[in-house]
Design an enzyme around this catalytic site. Structure first.
Site, PDB file in Angstrom:
ATOM      1  N   GLY A  20       0.804  -1.224   0.000  1.00 44.65           N
ATOM      2  CA  GLY A  20       0.000   0.000   0.000  1.00 44.65           C
ATOM      3  C   GLY A  20       0.831   1.266   0.000  1.00 44.65           C
ATOM      4  N   VAL A  67       4.271  -3.230  15.336  1.00 41.90           N
ATOM      5  CA  VAL A  67       4.469  -1.931  15.992  1.00 41.90           C
ATOM      6  C   VAL A  67       3.935  -1.884  17.422  1.00 41.90           C
ATOM      7  CG1 VAL A  67       4.617  -0.473  13.931  1.00 41.90           C
ATOM      8  CG2 VAL A  67       2.359  -1.031  14.895  1.00 41.90           C
ATOM      9  N   ASN A  93       3.771   4.826   9.657  1.00 40.76           N
ATOM     10  CA  ASN A  93       2.691   4.656   8.678  1.00 40.76           C
ATOM     11  C   ASN A  93       1.713   3.535   9.039  1.00 40.76           C
ATOM     12  OD1 ASN A  93       1.525   4.736   5.789  1.00 40.76           O
ATOM     13  ND2 ASN A  93       2.280   2.635   5.977  1.00 40.76           N
ATOM     14  N   SER A 149      -5.027  11.652   8.953  1.00 41.50           N
ATOM     15  CA  SER A 149      -6.038  11.496   7.906  1.00 41.50           C
ATOM     16  C   SER A 149      -6.910  12.745   7.900  1.00 41.50           C
ATOM     17  CB  SER A 149      -6.905  10.267   8.205  1.00 41.50           C
ATOM     18  OG  SER A 149      -8.072  10.281   7.402  1.00 41.50           O
ATOM     19  N   TYR A 162     -11.327   4.850  14.418  1.00 45.72           N
ATOM     20  CA  TYR A 162     -10.238   5.200  13.492  1.00 45.72           C
ATOM     21  C   TYR A 162     -10.037   6.717  13.457  1.00 45.72           C
ATOM     22  CZ  TYR A 162      -7.747   5.969   9.108  1.00 45.72           C
ATOM     23  OH  TYR A 162      -6.834   6.397   8.167  1.00 45.72           O
ATOM     24  N   THR A 199      -5.430  -1.880  -0.732  1.00 46.66           N
ATOM     25  CA  THR A 199      -6.398  -2.339   0.268  1.00 46.66           C
ATOM     26  C   THR A 199      -7.647  -1.454   0.273  1.00 46.66           C
ATOM     27  OG1 THR A 199      -5.118  -1.110   1.889  1.00 46.66           O
ATOM     28  CG2 THR A 199      -4.819  -3.498   1.858  1.00 46.66           C
TER      29      THR A 199
END
Ligand SMILES: NC(=O)c1ccc[n+]([C@@H]2O[C@H](COP(=O)([O-])OP(=O)(O)OC[C@H]3O[C@@H](n4cnc5c(N)ncnc54)[C@H](O)[C@@H]3O)[C@@H](O)[C@H]2O)c1
Length: 256
Positions: A20, A67, A93, A149, A162, A199
């Site tokens: 991605g 992570v 990321n 985002s 999210y 994705t």
């Protein structure tokens, strides 16, 4: 890919760098001259990416790294130091995003889902920054680049866990920038709009991409490559006096 910004002599570690957008970041920085360690929980994909880019003469290695695991983070940073001689750039990321789809109202999000998203999307950038700090201090020109985002800026409905996590990434960026600025380390975040990563393409309805394009000043679908120029600028010497900022890259949909 940008040919105008040089990362010659720099070493970068990218989390979630196997596929991605992360894989495009790895390739973009390597083509700009950096030595790059692509880390990911998906070891097979990370190895495949490194092999493909090595065959092109680029300095890219791979390593499995979850992570959320401090021991694996330490191991990856030690590997980068041993292999490339240091770490100058950390790109946080990795995140849970497309695996959280389909979109659903917040009343259908369970506490366990909330905790899992916060662990990967918020705690992990904190853990990685903490572990990387000695290397970035040693570098004398350290860069931390987080990925947020535009959903955190526009308050898009659904996927509340999210979107909240990406708002936290923006706050983390600002506060951390003030803590490490004395060591000549900059901390910034890139806020992408809806981006056609493989994705995302396989999980987000096609109409959503068209709808996003219609809201933009530049009316087209956003590609992972659209993010690379900003990433390279933030990773380079050119941005040494830019820190704590959110850099929106979305074709002019969200105007600050
Ligand atoms: N695609 C978009 O529309 C979009 C928009 C705004 C922001 N973003 C952000 O950009 C980044 C990349 O997005 P993408 O679309 O390429 O996502 P993706 O889901 O394709 O890639 C995420 C990567 O993170 C890795 N990962 C997940 N959990 C991990 C863990 N515990 N440890 C290590 N690696 C882990 C995955 O294996 C994968 O390689 C994410 O931070 C995402 O939130 C994406």
């Amino acid at each position: 890919m940008s040919k105008t910004i040089s990362l010659d002599g720099s070493v970068a570690v990218v989390t979630g760098g196997a596929v991605g957008i992360g894989a495009v970041y790895v390739e973009g920085m390597a083509r700009a001259g950096a030595s790059v360690l692509a880390t990911d929980i998906d070891e097979v994909a990370a190895i495949a990416l490194a092999k493909r880019l090595q065959a092109d003469g680029l300095q890219v290695e791979s390593m499995r790294m979850d992570v959320t695991d401090p021991a694996q983070i330490d191991e990856a940073l030690r590997f980068a130091q041993a292999t490339f001689g240091g770490v100058d750039i950390l790109v946080n990321n990795a995140a849970l995003f497309t695996t959280l789809l389909p979109m659903r109202p917040f009343t259908e999000i369970e506490s366990e889902d909330w905790a899992r998203v916060m662990k990967v999307n918020v705690e992990a950038p904190f853990l990685c920054a903490k572990a990387a700090l000695p290397y970035l201090r040693q570098s004398g020109r350290g860069r931390i680049i987080n990925i947020s985002s535009t959903t955190a800026l526009t308050g898009a409905p659904t996927l509340l866990h999210y979107i909240t996590s990406k708002g936290a990434v923006i706050a983390l960026t600002r506060a951390l920038a003030r803590e490490v600025g004395g060591d000549a380390i900059t901390v910034n975040n890139i806020a992408p709009g809806l981006t056609s990563s493989p994705t995302a393409l396989s999980t987000v309805d096609a109409e959503r991409f068209d709808a996003a394009a219609a809201t933009r000043a530049v009316k087209r679908h956003q590609q992972p490559e659209d993010l690379v120029g900003t990433l390279l600028f933030l990773a380079s010497e050119a941005s040494s006096f830019v820190t704590g900022q959110t850099h929106v890259v979305d074709g002019g949909a969200f105007l600050q």
